[in-house]
Write an enzyme that holds these catalytic residues in place. Structure first.
Site, PDB file in Angstrom:
ATOM      1  N   HIS A  82     -15.549  -0.738  -9.252  1.00 25.85           N
ATOM      2  CA  HIS A  82     -14.170  -0.196  -8.509  1.00 25.85           C
ATOM      3  C   HIS A  82     -13.263  -1.504  -8.318  1.00 25.85           C
ATOM      4  O   HIS A  82     -13.677  -2.446  -7.915  1.00 25.85           O
ATOM      5  CB  HIS A  82     -14.914   0.478  -7.019  1.00 25.85           C
ATOM      6  CG  HIS A  82     -13.553   1.251  -6.426  1.00 25.85           C
ATOM      7  ND1 HIS A  82     -13.711   2.627  -6.877  1.00 25.85           N
ATOM      8  CD2 HIS A  82     -12.822   0.832  -5.815  1.00 25.85           C
ATOM      9  CE1 HIS A  82     -12.617   3.093  -6.141  1.00 25.85           C
ATOM     10  NE2 HIS A  82     -12.113   2.291  -5.534  1.00 25.85           N
ATOM     11  N   ASP A 161     -12.208  10.439   2.984  1.00 28.67           N
ATOM     12  CA  ASP A 161     -11.206   9.431   2.257  1.00 28.67           C
ATOM     13  C   ASP A 161     -10.078   9.996   1.236  1.00 28.67           C
ATOM     14  O   ASP A 161      -8.982   9.574   1.165  1.00 28.67           O
ATOM     15  CB  ASP A 161     -12.033   8.406   1.158  1.00 28.67           C
ATOM     16  CG  ASP A 161     -11.264   7.514   0.305  1.00 28.67           C
ATOM     17  OD1 ASP A 161     -10.750   6.632   1.215  1.00 28.67           O
ATOM     18  OD2 ASP A 161     -11.215   7.503  -0.877  1.00 28.67           O
ATOM     19  N   ARG A 168      -2.112   7.219   3.555  1.00 31.82           N
ATOM     20  CA  ARG A 168      -1.895   5.898   3.672  1.00 31.82           C
ATOM     21  C   ARG A 168      -0.842   5.395   2.580  1.00 31.82           C
ATOM     22  O   ARG A 168       0.067   4.724   2.702  1.00 31.82           O
ATOM     23  CB  ARG A 168      -3.051   5.104   3.511  1.00 31.82           C
ATOM     24  CG  ARG A 168      -3.955   4.889   4.424  1.00 31.82           C
ATOM     25  CD  ARG A 168      -5.401   4.363   4.081  1.00 31.82           C
ATOM     26  NE  ARG A 168      -5.400   3.146   3.599  1.00 31.82           N
ATOM     27  CZ  ARG A 168      -6.000   2.570   2.594  1.00 31.82           C
ATOM     28  NH1 ARG A 168      -7.279   3.070   2.149  1.00 31.82           N
ATOM     29  NH2 ARG A 168      -5.903   1.377   2.135  1.00 31.82           N
ATOM     30  N   SER A 183     -12.321   2.596   2.947  1.00 28.57           N
ATOM     31  CA  SER A 183     -12.191   3.510   1.765  1.00 28.57           C
ATOM     32  C   SER A 183     -12.842   3.279   0.595  1.00 28.57           C
ATOM     33  O   SER A 183     -13.683   4.300   0.014  1.00 28.57           O
ATOM     34  CB  SER A 183     -10.831   3.286   1.528  1.00 28.57           C
ATOM     35  OG  SER A 183     -10.251   4.168  -0.094  1.00 28.57           O
ATOM     36  N   LYS A 187     -16.885   5.597  -0.398  1.00 23.78           N
ATOM     37  CA  LYS A 187     -17.046   6.056  -1.558  1.00 23.78           C
ATOM     38  C   LYS A 187     -18.273   5.791  -2.490  1.00 23.78           C
ATOM     39  O   LYS A 187     -18.966   6.499  -3.091  1.00 23.78           O
ATOM     40  CB  LYS A 187     -15.662   6.071  -2.494  1.00 23.78           C
ATOM     41  CG  LYS A 187     -14.552   6.823  -2.147  1.00 23.78           C
ATOM     42  CD  LYS A 187     -13.627   6.859  -3.052  1.00 23.78           C
ATOM     43  CE  LYS A 187     -12.548   5.667  -3.397  1.00 23.78           C
ATOM     44  NZ  LYS A 187     -11.645   5.560  -2.434  1.00 23.78           N
TER      45      LYS A 187
END
Ligand code: URA
Length: 431
Positions: A82, A161, A168, A183, A187
């Site tokens: 990620h 999220d 956001r 966040s 995930k």
């Protein structure tokens, strides 16, 4: 419990309890807490921060706001990567099929573009038919059969999220280490991966502007992951300039494909090799970096990585045959920026490239905005390339007429020099 009291508590920089954080997440996902109340609390968090303990509570509440996947039926290590987000960051699209072609199992949840940064999901969605809204069973079946699937945040997996991320993006609350950490980690934890590479982008085009902030975020995420028994590595990578030569959606998918054919730009290819080898070592598939790099080179050279990419996109409904057609990326408008100067190019400000791409339509300014998949920027010249007067520097693309004022914004974001400058792709690795 009342949300207004929780907001006030954070405005006064007091610590929130687990119950208060659970109340916020459950109430916001359930619709009892409004967008404007959630925005106020997020802004108070951005300004006053969260302790590591509060961040762990928030991650946990977000992770359990929906289903948590269990892959034990496969009996395999699930790998994931990620990125914290950057400009031109198409790493997942090229790296995940490489890993899958090497026999690793990739089950990944990606996000949409945030602020000036692009999102993997938007890029994948630019492929007609690509379905990221798989239900649990479909997700598991595709991963079992093909070793790879990338889904989006949905109402089942980490719904908190999905809502908070979109809010956001449009309320100036992206730039917060605990909000980014919770966040990302919620995930990663909810999708059940146990071997995770976090690519923390660092520099002017990233949310983390300097190495100290990037290390802080990296260490926080490693800590959260370790507490839950996951293997985590962090790479802090360069986001002083856009990654690769393309910024946008369709245009980035094509560059990722070129990279899988072995024709990728140098900086982007290096990140693929670096991140790929870190994950291969973390998953105990390679004994050292040299062996891992060799494995990646082989799977690109043999065409297996590209074949896996096509197999994956097709498995998720994408019309992969369209990508080979010359008119798949076919923007109606095009504007070339011509150099008035000479010298080695230096891109000083990646964020300006991200913002111009967004203004062209490649990203969202408001959460309800749509995306123009044709919009984007091609860097005819990248950093450290020699430019002569009259050369095309950059090409802007869009489905709408292009505001030529955008040229100024990019010209101010670059400079020319007589010598090349040092560019490091990877700043640090943390384990
Ligand atoms: N990527 C995420 O998934 N979340 C963030 O907050 C920032 C980048």
């Amino acid at each position: 419990m009342r949300i207004i009291d929780i907001i006030n508590k954070k405005v006064e920089n007091q610590k929130l309890s687990k119950e208060e954080i659970d109340f916020f997440i459950n109430g916001y996902v359930g619709g009892e807490i409004t967008d404007y109340q959630a925005s106020a609390l997020l802004m108070a968090i951005r300004l006053n921060g969260l302790s590591d303990e509060e961040t762990a509570y928030l991650t946990n509440a977000m992770m359990y706001s929906g289903e948590v996947l269990d892959w034990s039926f496969l009996g395999k290590t699930i790998v994931d990567k990620h990125s914290t987000g950057g400009v031109g960051d198409k790493v997942s699209i090229a790296l995940c099929p490489i890993l899958a072609a090497l026999g690793l199992t990739v089950a990944k949840m990606s996000g949409r573009g945030l602020g000036h940064t692009g999102g993997t999901l938007d890029k994948l969605e630019s492929i007609e038919g690509y379905n990221f809204l798989l239900n649990d069973q479909e997700f598991k079946d595709i991963v079992k059969e093909h070793n790879i699937a990338i889904v989006g945040q949905n109402t089942k997996l980490v719904p908190a999220d999905k809502k908070i991320y979109a809010l956001r993006d449009v309320t100036g609350t992206v730039q917060s280490i605990p909000l980014i950490a919770s966040s990302i980690m919620s995930k990663k934890l909810a999708t059940g991966s146990n071997c995770i590479l976090l690519d923390v982008k660092c520099g002017n085009g990233a949310f983390m502007k300097d190495i100290e902030q990037a290390k802080k975020l990296g260490k926080l995420m490693i800590e959260i992951g370790k507490q839950l028994g996951r293997k985590i590595a962090v790479e802090i990578t360069n986001m002083e300039q856009p990654l690769g030569k393309t910024i946008g959606n369709k245009i980035e998918v094509l560059e990722a494909m070129e990279t899988l054919k072995g024709n990728g730009p140098k900086d982007f290819t290096e990140i693929i090799y670096s991140s790929g080898s870190t994950l291969l070592m973390l998953a105990n598939r390679a004994k050292d970096e040299e062996e891992a790099r060799k494995m990646i080179k082989e799977v690109i050279g043999s065409g297996e990585a590209l074949a896996k990419f096509k197999e994956w996109i097709k498995a998720q409904g994408g019309k992969v045959e369209l990508l080979e057609q010359p008119n798949w990326f076919n923007p109606k408008y095009k504007y070339e920026i011509i150099s008035q100067n000479e010298g080695y190019l230096k891109i000083k400000s990646a964020i300006d490239f991200g913002l111009v791409a967004m203004k062209l339509g490649a990203g969202r300014a408001k959460k309800e905005d749509g995306i123009d998949y044709e919009a984007g920027i091609y860097l005819n010249k990248a950093s450290n390339e020699y430019v002569k007067k009259g050369d095309v520097l950059f090409t802007l693309y869009s489905s709408k007429p292009i505001n030529t004022e955008l040229e100024k914004e990019l010209i101010e974001a670059i400079e020319f020099s007589e010598q090349k400058h040092d560019i490091k792709e990877v700043f640090a690795k943390l384990f």
